[in-house]
Design a protein around this motif. Sequence first.
Motif, mmCIF file in Angstrom:
data_model
loop_
_atom_site.group_PDB
_atom_site.id
_atom_site.type_symbol
_atom_site.label_atom_id
_atom_site.label_comp_id
_atom_site.label_asym_id
_atom_site.label_seq_id
_atom_site.Cartn_x
_atom_site.Cartn_y
_atom_site.Cartn_z
ATOM 1 N N ALA A 157 -24.375 1.720 -4.555
ATOM 2 C CA ALA A 157 -23.393 0.708 -4.141
ATOM 3 C C ALA A 157 -23.836 0.023 -2.847
ATOM 4 O O ALA A 157 -23.664 -1.193 -2.680
ATOM 5 N N ALA A 158 -24.403 0.799 -1.930
ATOM 6 C CA ALA A 158 -24.895 0.207 -0.679
ATOM 7 C C ALA A 158 -26.082 -0.709 -0.962
ATOM 8 O O ALA A 158 -26.198 -1.796 -0.389
ATOM 9 N N LEU A 159 -26.962 -0.280 -1.872
ATOM 10 C CA LEU A 159 -28.126 -1.107 -2.216
ATOM 11 C C LEU A 159 -27.673 -2.404 -2.880
ATOM 12 O O LEU A 159 -28.191 -3.482 -2.581
ATOM 13 N N GLU A 160 -26.685 -2.295 -3.783
ATOM 14 C CA GLU A 160 -26.157 -3.500 -4.449
ATOM 15 C C GLU A 160 -25.576 -4.453 -3.413
ATOM 16 O O GLU A 160 -25.801 -5.670 -3.470
ATOM 17 N N ALA A 161 -24.806 -3.896 -2.467
ATOM 18 C CA ALA A 161 -24.179 -4.743 -1.437
ATOM 19 C C ALA A 161 -25.244 -5.452 -0.599
ATOM 20 O O ALA A 161 -24.997 -6.521 -0.045
ATOM 21 N N ALA A 162 -26.431 -4.826 -0.521
ATOM 22 C CA ALA A 162 -27.531 -5.430 0.258
ATOM 23 C C ALA A 162 -28.361 -6.384 -0.596
ATOM 24 O O ALA A 162 -29.393 -6.877 -0.146
ATOM 25 N N GLY A 163 -27.933 -6.602 -1.847
ATOM 26 C CA GLY A 163 -28.624 -7.582 -2.692
ATOM 27 C C GLY A 163 -29.669 -6.995 -3.623
ATOM 28 O O GLY A 163 -30.368 -7.728 -4.320
ATOM 29 N N HIS A 164 -29.798 -5.655 -3.648
ATOM 30 C CA HIS A 164 -30.765 -5.029 -4.558
ATOM 31 C C HIS A 164 -30.122 -4.783 -5.923
ATOM 32 O O HIS A 164 -28.898 -4.777 -6.064
ATOM 33 N N HIS A 165 -30.983 -4.540 -6.911
ATOM 34 C CA HIS A 165 -30.493 -4.186 -8.245
ATOM 35 C C HIS A 165 -31.126 -2.864 -8.678
ATOM 36 O O HIS A 165 -32.155 -2.862 -9.359
ATOM 37 N N PRO A 166 -30.513 -1.751 -8.276
ATOM 38 C CA PRO A 166 -31.068 -0.465 -8.705
ATOM 39 C C PRO A 166 -31.078 -0.376 -10.232
ATOM 40 O O PRO A 166 -30.235 -0.997 -10.886
ATOM 41 N N ARG A 167 -32.032 0.419 -10.777
ATOM 42 C CA ARG A 167 -32.038 0.567 -12.232
ATOM 43 C C ARG A 167 -31.496 1.941 -12.612
ATOM 44 O O ARG A 167 -31.543 2.883 -11.819
ATOM 45 N N VAL A 168 -30.958 2.043 -13.822
ATOM 46 C CA VAL A 168 -30.488 3.356 -14.262
ATOM 47 C C VAL A 168 -31.629 4.081 -14.974
ATOM 48 O O VAL A 168 -32.431 3.465 -15.670
ATOM 49 N N VAL A 169 -31.668 5.382 -14.750
ATOM 50 C CA VAL A 169 -32.562 6.271 -15.492
ATOM 51 C C VAL A 169 -31.635 7.167 -16.307
ATOM 52 O O VAL A 169 -30.799 7.869 -15.725
ATOM 53 N N PRO A 170 -31.719 7.122 -17.650
ATOM 54 C CA PRO A 170 -30.775 7.902 -18.454
ATOM 55 C C PRO A 170 -30.863 9.393 -18.124
ATOM 56 O O PRO A 170 -31.953 9.969 -18.122
ATOM 57 N N GLY A 171 -29.724 9.982 -17.796
ATOM 58 C CA GLY A 171 -29.663 11.391 -17.423
ATOM 59 C C GLY A 171 -29.020 12.224 -18.518
ATOM 60 O O GLY A 171 -28.914 11.794 -19.668
ATOM 61 N N ARG A 172 -28.574 13.408 -18.140
ATOM 62 C CA ARG A 172 -27.924 14.327 -19.083
ATOM 63 C C ARG A 172 -26.434 14.382 -18.772
ATOM 64 O O ARG A 172 -26.029 14.336 -17.619
ATOM 65 N N ARG A 173 -25.648 14.549 -19.832
ATOM 66 C CA ARG A 173 -24.199 14.610 -19.644
ATOM 67 C C ARG A 173 -23.758 15.890 -18.943
ATOM 68 O O ARG A 173 -22.650 15.971 -18.432
ATOM 69 N N ASP A 174 -24.643 16.892 -18.924
ATOM 70 C CA ASP A 174 -24.226 18.151 -18.289
ATOM 71 C C ASP A 174 -24.508 18.174 -16.779
ATOM 72 O O ASP A 174 -24.286 19.190 -16.128
ATOM 73 N N ASN A 175 -24.961 17.061 -16.203
ATOM 74 C CA ASN A 175 -25.148 16.981 -14.743
ATOM 75 C C ASN A 175 -23.802 16.631 -14.098
ATOM 76 O O ASN A 175 -23.620 15.575 -13.517
ATOM 77 N N ILE A 176 -22.858 17.538 -14.224
ATOM 78 C CA ILE A 176 -21.484 17.234 -13.796
ATOM 79 C C ILE A 176 -21.322 17.421 -12.282
ATOM 80 O O ILE A 176 -22.058 18.179 -11.655
ATOM 81 N N LYS A 177 -20.339 16.733 -11.740
ATOM 82 C CA LYS A 177 -19.975 16.907 -10.329
ATOM 83 C C LYS A 177 -18.754 17.810 -10.260
ATOM 84 O O LYS A 177 -17.749 17.532 -10.931
ATOM 85 N N ILE A 178 -18.838 18.866 -9.509
ATOM 86 C CA ILE A 178 -17.674 19.752 -9.370
ATOM 87 C C ILE A 178 -16.655 19.054 -8.473
ATOM 88 O O ILE A 178 -16.887 18.852 -7.277
ATOM 89 N N THR A 179 -15.555 18.640 -9.085
ATOM 90 C CA THR A 179 -14.519 17.879 -8.377
ATOM 91 C C THR A 179 -13.177 18.598 -8.456
ATOM 92 O O THR A 179 -12.470 18.727 -7.459
ATOM 93 N N TRP A 180 -12.821 19.055 -9.647
ATOM 94 C CA TRP A 180 -11.550 19.737 -9.886
ATOM 95 C C TRP A 180 -11.818 21.215 -10.198
ATOM 96 O O TRP A 180 -12.929 21.563 -10.645
ATOM 97 N N PRO A 181 -10.817 22.100 -10.011
ATOM 98 C CA PRO A 181 -11.054 23.534 -10.256
ATOM 99 C C PRO A 181 -11.631 23.836 -11.641
ATOM 100 O O PRO A 181 -12.506 24.694 -11.781
ATOM 101 N N ALA A 182 -11.205 23.112 -12.679
ATOM 102 C CA ALA A 182 -11.696 23.394 -14.028
ATOM 103 C C ALA A 182 -13.200 23.141 -14.161
ATOM 104 O O ALA A 182 -13.857 23.679 -15.062
ATOM 105 N N ASP A 183 -13.755 22.317 -13.263
ATOM 106 C CA ASP A 183 -15.182 21.995 -13.353
ATOM 107 C C ASP A 183 -16.071 23.201 -13.076
ATOM 108 O O ASP A 183 -17.221 23.247 -13.509
#
Length: 227
Positions: free
Chosen positions: A187-213
């Motif tokens: 988001a910071a790079l986009e705000a600075a005018g860059h266009h980062p590219r996506v590299v397809p990842g895995r769905r199991d790279n989850i972020k622990i946010t809620w207790p169930a995670d």
Amino acid sequence: MRHWIVVPAAGSGRRFGGGVPKQYLELGGRPVIIHALERLLCSNPVALVVVVAPGDEYWQRLAGRDDPRILTAVGGAERIDSVRAGLALLAGRAAPEDPVLVHDAVRPCVTPDDIRALLAAADHPGGAVLAVPVADTLKRVDTTGRVTATESRAGLWAAQTPQLCRYGALVAALAGAGGAAITDEAAALEAAGHHPRVVPGRRDNIKITWPADLALAAAILAAQERA
Ligand code: C5P
């Protein structure tokens, strides 16, 4: 290619709740953050900066953080402040063209293969980010819980970490960015005018946010070990 890693770990886990910050909770016998650090260190960085909260006693007492490549910085109020503090510690060590990976301490299931795939995108001038295409149908909902619209998911990706950028470009982009709205490096790079590219990842790279995670992450790690 030499690269550096910054791991923001200075969050208090407001959404998760509980006394112990989520990055220090036990997951399959070891703290969440140790899983993340081990996987990141497999990519052989020159150094890895863990950014912790001021006076973080959990980090001081943590076993398994004695790799000589691990450095420690003190973070700030928002994630972006913590990332800035980690990058500041590398000033004078990292060259402007060196790639830097930024990875959340609370994504313990990232695989060394995905980290390698991201590093292979280091030539992209706007940076790169692991991401997966959005699979769910997206509803816009008002404050009363009423669905007001169904949004198209065409072209939408969910960004994960690690995210990758050249050191100089990332420092410059973060210097001009501010506030809680900038929730990742891309988001910071986009705000600075860059266009980062996506590299397809895995769905199991989850972020622990809620207790169930936490239970989900434990099942993912067990499945990854069996694979
Ligand atoms: O809160 P959230 O789960 O989005 O945090 C993502 C990562 O950013 C976590 O690893 C957390 O410890 C880190 N963070 C930080 N400094 C903050 C807030 C979050 O390093 N002020």
